[in-house]
Design a protein around this motif. Structure first.
Motif, PDB file in Angstrom:
ATOM      1  N   SER A  43       0.855  -1.197   0.000  1.00 29.78           N
ATOM      2  CA  SER A  43       0.000   0.000   0.000  1.00 29.78           C
ATOM      3  C   SER A  43       0.883   1.236   0.000  1.00 29.78           C
ATOM      4  O   SER A  43       2.106   1.140   0.185  1.00 29.78           O
ATOM      5  N   SER A  44       0.254   2.365  -0.143  1.00 30.37           N
ATOM      6  CA  SER A  44       1.030   3.609  -0.291  1.00 30.37           C
ATOM      7  C   SER A  44       1.669   3.983   1.041  1.00 30.37           C
ATOM      8  O   SER A  44       1.029   3.915   2.084  1.00 30.37           O
ATOM      9  N   PRO A  45       2.943   4.407   1.041  1.00 26.21           N
ATOM     10  CA  PRO A  45       3.634   4.820   2.280  1.00 26.21           C
ATOM     11  C   PRO A  45       2.954   6.030   2.901  1.00 26.21           C
ATOM     12  O   PRO A  45       3.082   6.316   4.075  1.00 26.21           O
ATOM     13  N   PHE A  46       2.184   6.754   2.072  1.00 27.01           N
ATOM     14  CA  PHE A  46       1.523   7.949   2.622  1.00 27.01           C
ATOM     15  C   PHE A  46       0.454   7.576   3.651  1.00 27.01           C
ATOM     16  O   PHE A  46      -0.068   8.425   4.364  1.00 27.01           O
ATOM     17  N   LEU A  47       0.170   6.233   3.692  1.00 28.69           N
ATOM     18  CA  LEU A  47      -0.845   5.822   4.686  1.00 28.69           C
ATOM     19  C   LEU A  47      -0.220   5.626   6.067  1.00 28.69           C
ATOM     20  O   LEU A  47      -0.905   5.546   7.069  1.00 28.69           O
ATOM     21  N   ASP A  48       1.150   5.577   6.071  1.00 26.65           N
ATOM     22  CA  ASP A  48       1.785   5.145   7.326  1.00 26.65           C
ATOM     23  C   ASP A  48       1.336   6.002   8.505  1.00 26.65           C
ATOM     24  O   ASP A  48       1.064   5.515   9.586  1.00 26.65           O
TER      25      ASP A  48
ATOM     26  N   ASP B 160      -4.116   5.696  -4.664  1.00 31.65           N
ATOM     27  CA  ASP B 160      -4.976   5.920  -3.471  1.00 31.65           C
ATOM     28  C   ASP B 160      -5.222   7.415  -3.303  1.00 31.65           C
ATOM     29  O   ASP B 160      -4.286   8.222  -3.457  1.00 31.65           O
ATOM     30  N   ALA B 161      -6.447   7.767  -2.919  1.00 27.34           N
ATOM     31  CA  ALA B 161      -6.741   9.185  -2.603  1.00 27.34           C
ATOM     32  C   ALA B 161      -6.129   9.469  -1.230  1.00 27.34           C
ATOM     33  O   ALA B 161      -6.274   8.668  -0.302  1.00 27.34           O
ATOM     34  N   LEU B 162      -5.380  10.604  -1.129  1.00 31.18           N
ATOM     35  CA  LEU B 162      -4.677  10.891   0.124  1.00 31.18           C
ATOM     36  C   LEU B 162      -5.372  11.984   0.923  1.00 31.18           C
ATOM     37  O   LEU B 162      -4.916  12.369   1.991  1.00 31.18           O
TER      38      LEU B 162
END
Lengths: 134, 232, 748
Positions: free
Chosen positions: C522-527, C639-641
């Protein structure tokens, strides 16, 4: 946004009130001039009270009484006016009523009866009195 | 027939159905007893049992908490046999049916008034009957309940700062319900309100009456403390 | 045997014959004459009348034989059984409730006739005017009878057509729309408005009069409104002939005071009706109300304001003089509230604009009645004025008829954004009769499960303050951002009106989120969003709202500002603010123009804003884009951030479709939506440790997206149905568009 104004009780007419003369006017003459009192003394009907209150109320805050005028017409046993006393805002005391209550009974609707009793038809307010004719 | 559960009692002798009904009562199955007594009256309207069955049917409906039917049946007995000595019981039973449905004072008190009317009828028409005594007690209780409603509304007006409206309600309790348990509190509330409005003589007089008639009531204690605190 | 000559006039004995069931003493107790009295014709007649009034006897004769008075009666039979035959649409027990006859009571012809009328009334109310009822009496032994009501219900008399004559200014559709009676259509199964009901037709006349009189037609008159039953007895045709007259404007407006102490000049500024404006009867009523109120505040509660209207036909103007008369000095000594079997007395009494001891004022009583009705707990609420204990005292009898305020609703739906949807809710608007609102709801869709409970007290601590508490439990799978969030929490809220249009509110919310990503790459921006977070936030809001209707506003505006501060404990802290503006204006009669704009910002306090706390933008605010279809996005996983800042705007025109469609409740609209979402706290590029890929943020721009489209909504009897077609004109390459969106909800 201005507060909500409210005027409660008796609509006094100063000229009529000042025209009342002790020992001359009787309960009948006062009744015809001023009309029925807002309330009378609890036990002996010898004091008539005409009550007027003006107040302002902002949102949910307590009402702010701006004007309070009570005219108390006193009578003697024979029904003659003895004196006309005046009470106003200066006499007002902000007294907290006692929280206690005299117990009453009667059936409370149970919690569930409340929540579900009301979906669909709800009962009328009690059966008719028995008609003599039927 | 007419939305009542029908039990097969076609052409039985009147005594047989009557006894059957009594069995149901002894077994505590009041709903069936009521229907059985109705059958007695339906099949043999002119037998001597019919009148008795009408009364027993009303009693059975009452015991089964089927208040509406009980009131209807008792009402029929009263209209057919007004002079009969059992009419006292019919009036009394009607009163009980309303009395047991009385709701708390914050709601419509029409049923309380209906109970009061029925019990008053018992005392007026049959003063010497054995039901009159209990009816007088129930009259006091229903009047006490109605006074309770006046107090509830009086307290509402007092709390919303409508002092004179509250005074009028508490005065109604003191003058129209003077034998009820709410009078001490009503007198105290009047003292509170007259003090609030600064009408000291009226407050003093009311507190004196409260002290004189109810010296050891907690309400007099409250009034006494109030008068002491504000006596100018 | 007959004694030849009676010794004197006195009656030695009263003999009762013919009675089987009723005792002789009972019959004697009804007689006015008793043993030992003198015989008198008058007393006998009176006794006869009394015996007949008991309804117990079909025949009574009183005669003299010698010195005996002979009362011979024929008892009315006893009713053994009541049977209804031929009733299809109305069940037996429903009819049984309507009639007064019961088994085992005394049968009489008069009662049967009365009950037949009652049954006919039941069918007439249900729109069956062709119903006929034949009572049949079957003799049984022992003077008993069975009663059979032979019913032939006949068809429901539907309204075939409503036609108008003489209407030039408004077409038939517009007038039909105003009326409560509707023409019947095959798909209208749930409604009863399309059956003929004379009371409703009378009400319609009033509606038409009000409609015309509020649009300038001062002379409007209904010359006739007639319902004819078609020969097939199936349908009614309603013909309404009207005389519209011409449009009038307000001419000279004046105020005249008949009360010495009230000067007309003081009241003039309050007059709402202005010279030159089109005549409108509702403005006249409002002026009367204002003048009455001001007079009351000046200490003159006993005023009766009457508009004196003079029409000048040539100039087509209406001159109005508001005459302020003296009203009788009457005070309200007592207010009784009846019929509140469930609702507490104070829940109704606190809505009254008048208290015991106040001067009687008709406009305040009218306003009290409107306030009680708007509680929504009563079918009927009326205030009656009764005589008081003196001629200047009166008693107000407030009578209410309660209705079911419980709601049980089960719904299912299907929408492009949430696919299959099922929701259930049970609620009670007048809980425990205290006017409190309790609601329990559950919502399950293909990727969201939600349960919430709310309790609201409208008069917290007996003050005009709404207070409530909510509990919620949510499990959401954010497919557009590949993470799953389980949330549970509670919030306390309060709101209070400051003026008629401004409401301030406050809230405290405590919430725990548990977030996990749905798969490895998944996107690291979710961390920064994964893990367990406790948000404890306090917030306030101000709203100014003059919309004329909650569900379908057509006029007015609304401005809402909210701000929430998270960081009162918990491990999340941000400040989030949102401002929204809505404006509705009617055009050409039935069209409605709507402009709306909104903006928001969330600002992390000494930490980054978590993804879940950021705003997401797309459908439904900006149609033509998927949910979360606009704004910063992970270039690899798409993914929408979300974003910390956003603005949206929309222009929409609601257009009623032709006659047929509007009646089916179809409404079309054309719209232009625009908006943008941008700014996240993380670095523009991050590396996913496991996969080693570098992910960069794209589409993080302020430039507006724009879409145009059309939409249709239909209030079908099964529930709301909405469909939108929208083309995205301005977009970022990474945005996710969606041309066609629909939403079907059923409520049953």
């Amino acid at each position: 946004c201005s507060p909500r104004k409210e005027v409660r009780g008796y609509m006094a007419d100063e000229k009529l009130v000042s025209a009342i003369r002790p020992n001359v006017d009787t309960q009948n003459s006062v009744k015809s001039m001023l009309g029925s009192p807002t309330t009378v003394a609890t036990f002996d009907n010898l004091s008539w009270y005409y009550y007027t209150k003006s107040s302002e109320q902002f949102a949910f805050f307590d009402q702010d009484i701006t004007e309070l005028d009570i005219i108390a017409v006193r009578f003697n046993e024979d029904g003659y006016v003895t004196s006309v006393d005046k009470y106003n805002l200066a006499d007002f005391k902000d007294i907290d009523p006692v929280g206690d209550k005299t117990k009453t009974y009667g059936r409370e609707l149970s919690f569930f009866q409340e929540l579900f009793a009301n979906i669909g038809r709800f009962g009328t307010s009690g059966p008719q009195t028995p008609r003599a004719g039927n | 027939c007419g939305g009542r559960d029908t039990l097969k009692y076609e052409d039985r002798s009147v005594e047989e159905i009557y006894d059957w009904a009594l069995d149901y009562i002894n077994k505590g199955q009041y709903r069936y007893a009521a229907v059985a007594f109705d059958e007695v009256e339906r099949q043999h309207p002119y037998s001597v049992w019919a009148r008795r069955a009408q009364l027993m049917s009303a009693y059975s409906y009452y015991m089964a908490n089927k208040y509406e039917e009980a009131i209807l049946t008792a009402g029929r007995f009263i209209s057919l046999h007004p002079g009969n000595k059992d009419a006292a019981y019919a009036y009394y039973l009607t009163g009980l049916c309303y009395y047991e449905q009385i709701t708390d004072v914050r709601r419509d008190q029409k049923i309380t008034e209906q109970a009061l009317a029925a019990f008053t009828e018992v005392v007026r028409r049959f003063p010497l009957s054995k039901y009159a005594q209990d009816a007088r007690l129930k009259i006091d209780l229903t009047r006490d309940h109605l006074a309770g409603k006046e107090m509830e509304i009086g307290r509402f007006y007092q709390k919303s700062g409508e002092y004179m409206s509250a005074i009028k309600r508490f005065r109604t309790v003191v003058e129209d319900y003077e034998t009820t348990s709410h009078v001490p509190e009503a007198l105290h509330r009047l003292t509170e309100l007259y003090m609030t409005l600064g009408i000291y003589p009226e407050a003093l007089k009311t507190a004196a009456v409260l002290g004189h008639n109810y010296p050891d009531s907690k309400w007099y204690k409250y009034s006494y403390e109030l008068m002491k605190k504000y006596s100018n | 045997q007959q004694s030849v000559y009676s010794t004197g006039l006195a009656i030695s004995e009263i003999v009762v014959t013919g009675n089987q069931r009723i005792e002789s003493e009972t019959i004697k107790s009804y007689l006015i004459v008793n043993e030992g009295d003198d015989y008198s014709e008058a007393k006998v007649d009176a006794s006869l009348k009394r015996l007949f009034n008991t309804g117990l006897f079909s025949d009574v004769k009183i005669g003299r034989s010698g010195d005996k008075l002979v009362v011979s009666v024929v008892e009315n039979p006893i009713l053994n059984r009541i049977v209804f035959e031929g009733n299809k649409s109305k069940k037996d027990d429903k009819l049984y409730e309507e009639i007064t006859l019961r088994p085992r009571i005394v049968f009489s012809r008069a009662k049967v006739r009365a009950d037949v009328q009652r049954l006919l009334e039941v069918y007439r109310r249900a729109g069956r005017f062709a119903a006929t009822i034949e009572p049949k009496v079957i003799q049984l032994d022992q003077n008993r009878v069975n009663l059979v009501f032979e019913i032939s219900e006949g068809p429901k008399s539907k309204i075939g057509k409503i036609n108008f004559m003489g209407n030039k200014k408004f077409n038939n559709d517009a007038l039909r729309d105003v009326m409560a009676t509707k023409e019947s259509r095959w798909w209208k199964i749930l409604t009863s408005e399309d059956t003929y009901d004379p009371d409703r037709l009378a009400y319609d006349k009033q509606l038409l009069r009000d409609y015309y009189r509020s649009q300038g037609y001062a002379d409007f008159r209904i010359t006739s409104a007639v319902a004819e039953l078609a020969h097939d007895k199936e349908h009614f045709f309603i013909n309404v002939t009207v005389e519209e007259g011409e449009i009038y404007n307000f001419g000279k407006i004046d105020v005249e005071s008949k009360i010495p102490d009230i000067k007309a000049e003081d009241l003039k500024p309050l007059v709402v009706t202005k010279t030159g404006e089109t005549y409108d009867s509702t403005q006249i009523d409002r002026t009367v109300e204002f003048l009455t109120d001001v007079a009351g505040l000046k200490g003159y509660a006993f005023v009766d304001v009457r508009p004196r209207i003079r029409r000048n036909r040539e100039e087509r103007t209406v001159d109005i003089t508001y005459v302020v008369n003296k009203a009788p000095r009457v005070y309200v000594e007592r207010i009784n509230i009846n019929g509140n079997v469930r609702t507490h007395d104070k829940v109704i009494r606190r809505e009254m604009r008048i208290v015991e001891g106040d001067a009687y004022n008709s406009s305040k009583v009218k306003r009290s009645e409107i306030r009680i009705k708007s509680l929504g707990y009563f079918k009927e609420a009326t205030i009656e004025q009764l005589e008081g204990s003196a001629e200047d005292q009166t008693v107000l009898e407030v009578t209410v008829e309660e209705q079911a305020t419980g709601e049980l609703s089960v719904g299912a739906g299907f929408s492009s954004s949430e696919s299959f949807l099922f929701d259930f809710s049970v609620g009670e608007r007048n809980f425990m009769g205290k006017g409190q609102n309790v609601r329990l709801g559950a919502r399950i869709s293909s990727y969201r499960k939600e349960v919430d409970m709310s309790f609201t007290e409208p008069y917290f601590l007996d003050r005009a303050v709404v207070a409530g508490v909510d509990l919620f439990l949510r499990d959401t799978d954010f497919i557009e951002s590949d993470f799953r969030q389980q949330t549970y929490g509670s919030s306390l809220r309060t709101a209070f009106p400051v003026t008629e249009y401004i409401v301030m509110s406050g809230r405290y919310t405590i919430r725990v989120d548990d977030v996990e990503t749905t798969y490895v790459s998944s996107s690291p921006f979710l961390d920064n969003n994964v893990g367990k977070f406790t948000t404890s936030s306090v917030g306030y809001g101000i709203s100014y709202d003059t919309l004329n209707n909650r569900q379908h506003p057509s006029r007015g505006q609304r401005v809402v500002f909210n701000q929430d501060f998270a960081g009162l404990g918990g491990n999340v802290s941000y400040l989030r603010s949102r401002l929204s503006y809505d404006f509705y204006y009617p055009l050409f009669g039935k069209w409605v123009f709507n402009l709306s704009a909104e903006g928001g910002n969330v600002f992390g306090i000494s930490e980054d804003v978590r993804l879940s706390d950021r705003f997401f933008l797309g459908n439904p605010k900006v149609r033509g884009f998927e949910q979360g279809g606009i704004g910063p996005r992970d270039d690899l996983t798409r993914d929408a951030l979300g974003g910390n800042l956003y603005y949206t705007g929309s222009l929409e025109l609601f257009v009623p479709l032709g006659a047929g469609a509007r009646e089916m409740g179809i409404e079309a609209s054309a719209f232009v939506d625009m908006g943008a979402l941008w700014d996240i706290d993380e670095e523009p590029t991050l590396v996913n440790d496991i996969t080693g890929n570098t992910h960069t943020v794209v589409a993080d721009t302020v430039s507006p997206r724009l879409s145009v489209g059309v939409g249709f909504s239909w209030m079908s009897p099964f529930g709301p149905f909405r469909i939108d077609f929208a083309k995205a004109l301005l977009k970022d390459d990474y945005d996710k568009t969606e041309f066609f969106q629909f939403n079907i909800g059923t409520r049953f």
